[in-house]
Structure formats: C-alpha cells, structure tokens
Design an enzyme around this catalytic site. Structure first.
Site, PDB file in Angstrom:
ATOM      1  N   LYS A   1       0.810  -1.232   0.000  1.00  0.00           N
ATOM      2  CA  LYS A   1       0.000   0.000   0.000  1.00  0.00           C
ATOM      3  C   LYS A   1       0.838   1.273   0.000  1.00  0.00           C
ATOM      4  CE  LYS A   1      -0.556   0.653   4.932  1.00  0.00           C
ATOM      5  NZ  LYS A   1      -0.903  -0.168   6.092  1.00  0.00           N
TER       6      LYS A   1
ATOM      7  N   ARG B   1      -7.290   0.153  17.417  1.00  0.00           N
ATOM      8  CA  ARG B   1      -7.892   0.252  16.090  1.00  0.00           C
ATOM      9  C   ARG B   1      -8.749  -0.989  15.977  1.00  0.00           C
ATOM     10  NH1 ARG B   1      -4.423   1.153  10.665  1.00  0.00           N
ATOM     11  NH2 ARG B   1      -4.578  -1.106  10.573  1.00  0.00           N
TER      12      ARG B   1
HETATM   13  C1  PLP Z   1       0.256  -0.698   6.685  1.00  0.00           C
HETATM   14  C2  PLP Z   1       0.098  -1.928   7.446  1.00  0.00           C
HETATM   15  C3  PLP Z   1       1.227  -2.701   7.764  1.00  0.00           C
HETATM   16  C4  PLP Z   1       2.643  -2.282   7.424  1.00  0.00           C
HETATM   17  O1  PLP Z   1       3.127  -1.379   8.389  1.00  0.00           O
HETATM   18  P1  PLP Z   1       4.552  -0.678   8.278  1.00  0.00           P
HETATM   19  O2  PLP Z   1       4.751  -0.082   9.625  1.00  0.00           O
HETATM   20  O3  PLP Z   1       4.474   0.322   7.181  1.00  0.00           O
HETATM   21  O4  PLP Z   1       5.564  -1.723   8.011  1.00  0.00           O
HETATM   22  C5  PLP Z   1       1.008  -3.899   8.440  1.00  0.00           C
HETATM   23  N1  PLP Z   1      -0.241  -4.298   8.780  1.00  0.00           N
HETATM   24  C6  PLP Z   1      -1.340  -3.570   8.495  1.00  0.00           C
HETATM   25  C7  PLP Z   1      -2.684  -4.079   8.878  1.00  0.00           C
HETATM   26  C8  PLP Z   1      -1.210  -2.359   7.829  1.00  0.00           C
HETATM   27  O5  PLP Z   1      -2.302  -1.653   7.552  1.00  0.00           O
END
Ligand code: PLP
Length: 358
Positions: free
Chosen positions: A36, A131
């Site tokens: 993402k 969350r």
């Molecule tokens: C964006 C996201 C991640 C990745 O997190 P980073 O800190 O950017 O490595 C992992 N799990 C979920 C559910 C996310 O939304």
C-alpha cells in the site's frame, strides 16, 4: 523525464527486502510484503516475491486486483477488515484476509461457498492499539459463533497491529498475549490456528533482539523495506538503506527576496499563520510540486544547505542561500528529497507524480 517524480531504486528495495526476509527466516517468521505504500504497484509486488516473501498484502482490494491482473504470482492478503459491500471482490481476489466482525466473517463465508472458493481468515485481535480487533473479553463468544461456518472461510489464525492508531509499541509481553488469545480462540473452536501474524515495521526491533515469542510466524511490513526507517521507535534501521526512494521536483523560479513578507499578513492558503525570522535577503527557489502531491513536513532535502520554507497546493519554496554550488539552482534544475511514510503515500497516490522504478 517528467516531474515531479517518485523514483524507486529496485535494487535497493530488493536488498532491503532480502535482508528482512533473511532475518525473519532465522526466527521462523514468513514475510508478507505490504504494497500500500506505493498504491499496490505490481512492480513492487514483483520485487517482494523475488526477495522470497510469501505474499503481498494491501489495504485496498483494488490494489490487490491490480497485482493479480499484472500477472505477479503471489498469495494476496487483504489487510483492511472488509466492507460488507466488497465481500465478493475479496473472495475472488484475495487468498487471505484479516477480519474482526463476526457478521462480516459469516457473510464472507456464505459468499465464498456460493462461489466455490476457500478463503483463509485471520482474526484481528486488539492487544491495545485501539484500532480494529476483538477485545480479549469477547473472544470466547466470537469464536463460539464462528464454529459452524460452511467451509467457504477457514479460520487460520490471528493477527494484530502495533503503533497504528495509538502508537502502542510491540513488546515480548503483548506479543505473548496475542499467542494466548490465539490459544483461547482455537480452544473454543476446536481447530488448529497455526498462523500468528504481526505488523508493521516496529515489530522488527523485537525480532532483531530475538525477543519475539517463537509462535509468532508471520510479519507484515512496508515502511522498513521501502524507507529503512521505523517511525514508531523513531529510528533509522541501521542494517537497511534509507535511500531506496526519492522525490524529485523541478525548479520553476529562483531569485533573491527578503525573508520577511511585505504587507499585513493574515492566514495563508491552508489556514495557517506562518512566522518569519528576518534573515535578510535570501535566495529562494520555487519547485513545481505542492501539497497536493506531497506532505511537506515529511520530506528532507538530500542536498546540503537547503531548507523548506513554505508550500501551497502546487508550489514548494526552498531556501538555497547556504547550499554549496548554489548557482546550480535555476529553472530546470532538479532537487531531490527523501520521503518519510506520509510523503511517500501522498506522492504515490497523486496522479501528478510520475512513478519510476529503475
Ligand atoms: C500498513 C500496514 C502494515 C505495514 O506497516 P509498516 O509499519 O508500514 O511496516 C502492516 N499491517 C497492516 C494491517 C497495515 O495496515
């Protein structure tokens, strides 16, 4: 070459990804590459798979769809808990998803059954970040209700987030609590739930130190691999490169001006009231990139002696007075910045920014 541009050094991303994969493998953890950060770009997905990640994870089904359509061979994980209106897409596109509502899981099970597909679900657990996720006290009831699914959905394990909404950091203790919650749910459901998935980048620190409980076996990661930083623990990750991504913008004006505005000042275009220190006459360059494209508080100039002064929707003003070789800063010259996470996201979703993998 068109500007502004977000340049991605594929080789450096691959090195970072491989380093993360090697570390995690040493600790019995499989890695899901989160796409993402670059809007699900299939070119990033391909790099992740080359590094040996088990699959790609994204929070938008559109992004996963794009990866699939581009022909990247990867298991696909939908990380944002589902909108009840998108279950059919999830069933068709994703192999696994994270879920936290019993009603949604039951509906997804029905959709998968009617399509004749099997879909894996990891139950999101909230171990404190507030969350999404089941709270500890609800798990027995929820697991009870999920005992009689029709076989479209298989509950394969649990997952959690750290440092997403509230900045709660991972620790060996809250990771161990996640393992306990998995044991509780699998006990009630009387099934094996082999997967325990954690995210994101902040979990690396616990893994590096060898302190993650041995039951943790999946990591979802984005920031560390792309940017070499760990925002939650506020550190540069010493064994990863910081400069895999850069933002490039072109100068459209450069001239000497006073450092304090002339005239009575109100609020600027974004409703803020800037303050000015009188530093005399300064050389200011305007770059053709703005708040529509980038989060200006979250970029740092790569060249010495440059400071960011102000920005509006389409203009970014820098001060180059103290930059060595400042004569190079003239219209047509390109200036580079290192993004932090919010700037990377903004750039990657702005259709005005060219995304270049080299
Ligand atoms: C964006 C996201 C991640 C990745 O997190 P980073 O800190 O950017 O490595 C992992 N799990 C979920 C559910 C996310 O939304």
């Amino acid at each position: 070459m068109r500007y502004p541009a977000l340049k991605i050094n594929s080789e450096t991303v691959l090195e970072n990804a491989s380093a993360v994969e090697t570390l995690c493998r040493l600790h019995g953890i499989e890695v899901w590459g989160v796409t993402k950060g670059l809007s699900g770009d299939p070119r990033l997905a391909a790099i992740y798979m080359k590094a040996g990640f088990v699959g790609c994870a994204d929070s938008r089904i559109d992004n996963l769809s794009g990866i699939k359509e581009a022909g990247v061979r990867a298991r696909l994980q939908m990380m944002r808990i589902a909108m009840p209106s998108e279950l059919e897409d999830i069933a068709r596109v994703a192999d696994v998803s994270l879920q936290s509502e019993v009603s949604t899981i039951k509906a997804l099970d029905a959709v998968c059954s009617s399509l004749g597909v099997t879909h894996d679900v990891l139950l999101m657990m909230d171990v404190g970040d507030l969350r999404e996720g089941f709270w500890e006290t609800e798990i027995a009831d929820a697991a009870g209700e999920l005992r009689d699914l029709s076989g479209g959905v298989r509950i394969r394990g649990v997952a959690t987030n750290f440092a997403c909404a509230s900045g709660v950091l991972p620790t060996p203790e809250n990771m161990a609590r996640l393992v306990k919650l998995r044991d509780l749910a699998s006990g009630v459901m009387k099934i094996d739930m082999p997967v325990i998935s954690v995210g994101g980048t902040c979990c690396l620190k616990i893994i590096e130190e060898g302190l993650a409980p041995k039951e943790i076996n999946e990591l979802r990661i984005c920031e560390g691999v792309l940017l070499g930083i760990d925002t939650a623990f506020d550190r540069d990750i010493p064994w990863l490169s910081r400069d895999a991504l850069r933002i490039e913008a072109e100068i459209i004006e450069c001239r000497d001006k006073p450092s304090v505005p002339v005239g009575e000042t109100g609020l600027q275009a974004f409703g803020e009231k800037p303050v000015f220190a009188d530093k005399g006459t300064r050389r200011r360059a305007i770059l053709a990139i703005g708040r529509q494209d980038v989060n200006i508080d979250r970029i740092s100039p790569m060249e010495e002696g440059i400071t960011i002064e102000a920005a509006s929707s389409d203009h970014l003003i820098i001060d180059v007075t103290d930059a060595p070789g400042r004569e190079r800063y003239r219209p047509g010259a390109v200036v580079s910045f290192l993004p932090r996470y919010p700037a990377m996201l903004a750039c990657s979703t702005s259709r005005y920014v060219e995304k270049i993998f080299d």
